[in-house]
Design an enzyme around this catalytic site. Structure first.
Site, PDB file in Angstrom:
ATOM      1  CG  HIS A   1      37.174  35.707  32.994  1.00 26.02           C
ATOM      2  ND1 HIS A   1      38.272  35.958  32.205  1.00 26.02           N
ATOM      3  CD2 HIS A   1      36.281  35.080  32.189  1.00 26.02           C
ATOM      4  CE1 HIS A   1      38.049  35.510  30.972  1.00 26.02           C
ATOM      5  NE2 HIS A   1      36.837  34.973  30.935  1.00 26.02           N
TER       6      HIS A   1
ATOM      7  CE  LYS B   1      40.739  32.616  26.521  1.00 27.35           C
ATOM      8  NZ  LYS B   1      39.921  33.192  27.561  1.00 27.35           N
TER       9      LYS B   1
ATOM     10  CG  ASP C   1      33.162  33.629  29.484  1.00 24.35           C
ATOM     11  OD1 ASP C   1      34.122  33.994  30.174  1.00 24.35           O
ATOM     12  OD2 ASP C   1      32.824  34.207  28.438  1.00 24.35           O
TER      13      ASP C   1
ATOM     14  N   GLY D   1      30.741  40.729  29.535  1.00 23.53           N
ATOM     15  CA  GLY D   1      30.871  39.611  30.462  1.00 23.53           C
ATOM     16  C   GLY D   1      29.769  39.600  31.487  1.00 23.53           C
TER      17      GLY D   1
HETATM   18  O1  DOR Z   1      32.517  38.722  27.599  1.00 30.55           O
HETATM   19  C1  DOR Z   1      33.628  38.340  27.936  1.00 30.55           C
HETATM   20  N1  DOR Z   1      34.189  38.801  29.064  1.00 30.55           N
HETATM   21  N2  DOR Z   1      34.292  37.501  27.160  1.00 30.55           N
HETATM   22  C2  DOR Z   1      35.582  37.190  27.406  1.00 30.55           C
HETATM   23  O2  DOR Z   1      36.140  36.402  26.695  1.00 30.55           O
HETATM   24  C3  DOR Z   1      36.315  37.837  28.505  1.00 30.55           C
HETATM   25  C4  DOR Z   1      35.379  38.208  29.560  1.00 30.55           C
HETATM   26  C5  DOR Z   1      35.980  39.068  30.650  1.00 30.55           C
HETATM   27  O3  DOR Z   1      37.088  38.755  31.098  1.00 30.55           O
HETATM   28  O4  DOR Z   1      35.327  40.014  31.055  1.00 30.55           O
END
Ligand code: DOR
Length: 446
Positions: free
Chosen positions: A64, A149, A306, A325
C-alpha cells in the site's frame, strides 16, 4: 572497441531455476544475455560478486503506497525507495487509496505518477465492488493492472465487497486471479464492542478472531468453486484456514506475510502496542507455527509484505482508533534470510515464494527467474552479514518498522533493476526509473 555487455556480474552464486551455479552473468539492454564464464569478455561496468548469492529481485505482490490521497503516510517515491533497499524490484500496489482505484481514470492517474517517481517496477490492482463488478473483465486487462482486489472485511479505507452476491458478480467478470482480503464483515461488526471495551490492541486478535477469517475464507472457497475462478487469498493468519485451503490448491493460491511469520501474540502487543496492529491480526505462536508448516508443505505460494504504513502519531492514537497496518516492503528479504539462517526454510524456497511464485500466479512477463532473455532484476545477498534492522535504515515515509532493533543474519547488499545497479551497500543510485510490469495476454486463462 565497443564493450560486449552493459554489465557483467562475476563469480556470484546464482540461484537459477535449475539450482545453484557459481558463474557470471552478462547483461545488455536490461536483459540477461549470457549465463556462464565470461573471463575474456568486456563490459561497461563489472560487479565482483565473489562470496555473494544472486537471487531474482523480489516481486512484492501486496503493498500500500497510499498515493493518491494519503501521501502523509507514504508515496510511490518513498515506497519504491524502501522496496529497492530491501531487494524488491517489482511491486503490486493496492487500490484502497483516495480516490479508490476503480476505473480507467484512477488507474491511469497512478501509472502517470509512477512513471515519474517509481524507483522499481510496478503494477496496480483494480479494486472490485458493487459499482464496477460488471466492468471488471475490461478493467482487469488494462496495461499496468495487476488484477482485481476485493476486501470482504473493512480495513483501511472504504473499499468493500462483503456480500456473496457482490463477490459472485466480481468472480463472474474476468479471467485473471482475484486477490482477496478474507475477513467476514458482519462478524467483525457484531464483535466490534470487544475492541471498544478493551481499549487495548491486545484485544485485536480477539475482536477479529480466527472464526471471522475462517468464515470469509470458507465462503470465498465456495464462491470460487461455483464460479470456477482462480482466487488468491492474501495474508492468511491462522492454522485453521491453512487446513481448509490445503484442499483447494487447484483453484486457490495463498499468501503469508513476514509479520504473521515473525511476530506473535501476546508478546508483540505487549512490546509494540498498536504498532503491531494489522488486519488480519497477528495471532499466537500456535498459528504462527501453522503458517510455517504450510510453507513447508507447499500450501503457501507467495510471500507478500502487506506494506501498510501509517504515521507514528496515527499509531499512537488510543486503540481502536489506531489504524491497522505496518510497513514491511524493505524488511521482508532480510527477515526471510534470517529465518533461513534459523533453519525455517531454504534459499530455494525463499526464491520460490518471492519471485517464481508471484511470476507464476500473476502471469508476469520476463521476470521472476535468473534465465537468459529475462529482465536483469537481481538482488545480491551476503548470507554471512549480520545487521541490526533500525528505524534509521527505513526509507518509507512513515520512518518506523516493527522490527527496529532486531539483529538478522543475511542482508541484501545490492539491487539491480533491469541491469542498473540501483542500490549498493545501502546507497540509492541513479534516478526513479521504474516501468510498468507486463503480463501475459489475459483474454485466455494463464
Ligand atoms: O492492516 C491492514 N492495513 N490490512 C489491510 O488489509 C489494509 C492495510 C492498510 O491499507 O492500511
Amino acid at each position: 572497441m565497443s564493450e560486449k555487455f552493459d554489465l557483467m556480474i562475476k563469480n556470484g552464486q546464482l540461484m537459477t531455476p535449475g539450482g545453484l551455479v557459481q558463474t557470471d552473468i552478462g547483461v545488455t539492454n536490461g536483459k540477461i544475455i549470457t549465463i556462464g564464464s565470461l573471463s575474456n569478455d568486456s563490459a561497461q561496468e563489472t560487479y565482483d560478486a565473489t562470496g555473494l548469492y544472486i537471487l531474482p529481485g523480489v516481486i512484492d505482490s501486496q503493498v500500500h503506497f497510499r498515493e493518491p490521497g494519503l501521501e502523509h503516510k507514504e508515496d510511490i517515491a518513498h515506497g519504491t525507495k524502501a522496496a529497492i533497499k530491501g531487494g524488491v524490484t517489482s511491486i503490486f500496489e493496492m487500490p484502497n487509496t483516495s480516490p479508490l482505484t476503480l476505473d480507467e481514470q484512477t488507474l491511469a492517474a497512478k501509472l502517470e505518477r509512477a512513471e515519474q517517481t517509481a524507483w522499481c517496477d510496478y503494477a496496480f490492482f483494480m479494486g472490485g465492488n458493487s459499482e464496477n463488478a460488471q466492468r471488471l473483465a475490461e478493467l482487469e486487462r488494462l496495461p499496468g493492472c495487476a488484477g482485481v482486489k476485493i476486501f470482504m472485511g473493512s480495513s483501511t479505507g472504504t473499499l468493500l465487497a462483503k456480500d456473496d452476491e457482490v463477490i459472485a458478480d466480481v468472480l463472474a467478470n474476468g479471467v485473471r486471479r482475484v486477490s482477496v482480503h478474507a475477513e467476514d464483515e458482519d462478524r467483525l461488526i457484531s464483535r466490534q464492542n470487544i475492541a471498544v471495551e478493551a481499549e487495548d490492541p491486545e484485544a485485536h486478535p480477539d475482536w477479529r478472531d480466527v472464526e471471522s477469517a475462517v468464515r470469509a475464507t470458507t465462503r470465498l472457497v465456495n464462491l470460487a468453486r461455483k464460479a470456477n475462478r482462480r482466487v488468491h487469498v492474501l495474508h492468511i493468519s491462522s492454522r485453521d484456514e491453512m487446513d481448509i485451503l490445503a484442499k483447494h490448491k487447484d483453484l486457490i493460491s495463498v499468501e503469508v506475510t513476514l509479520n504473521h511469520l515473525t511476530l506473535s501474540a501476546p508478546e508483540c502487543y505487549e512490546r509494540l502496542g498498536a504498532f503491531a496492529q494489522m488486519n488480519p491480526p497477528v495471532r499466537d505462536l500456535d498459528h504462527q507455527m501453522g503458517l510455517w508448516t504450510a510453507i513447508q508443505n507447499g500450501i503457501v505460494d507467495v510471500i507478500g509484505s502487506d506494506h501498510a504504513p501509517h504515521t507514528i502519531e496515527e499509531k499512537e492514537r488510543p486503540y481502536p482508533s489506531s489504524p491497522s497496518g505496518m510497513p514491511g516492503v524493505q524488511t521482508s528479504l532480510p527477515l526471510l534470510l534470517n529465518h533461513m539462517h534459523e533453519g525455517r526454510l531454504s534459499l530455494e524456497r525463499i526464491v520460490d515464494l518471492t519471485s517464481a511464485g508471484p511470476q507464476r500466479l500473476f502471469g508476469i512477463m520476463g521476470k521472476g527467474r535468473i534465465a537468459v532473455g529475462y529482465d536483469a532484476d537481481l538482488v545480491l545477498v551476503d548470507l554471512k552479514k549480520q545487521r541490526v534492522i533500525s528505524d534509521e535504515w527505513i526509507a518509507s515515509k512513515c520512518g518506523w518498522t516493527p522490527f527496529d532493533g532486531m539483529s538478522v543474519m543475511g542482508w541484501p547488499v545490492a539491487t539491480i533493476l533491469r541491469g542498473n545497479i540501483v542500490v549498493r551497500e545501502d546507497e540509492i543510485l541513479g534516478g526513479p526509473m521504474g516501468d510498468a510490469v507486463r503480463f501475459f495476454e489475459t483474454s485466455t486463462s494463464n
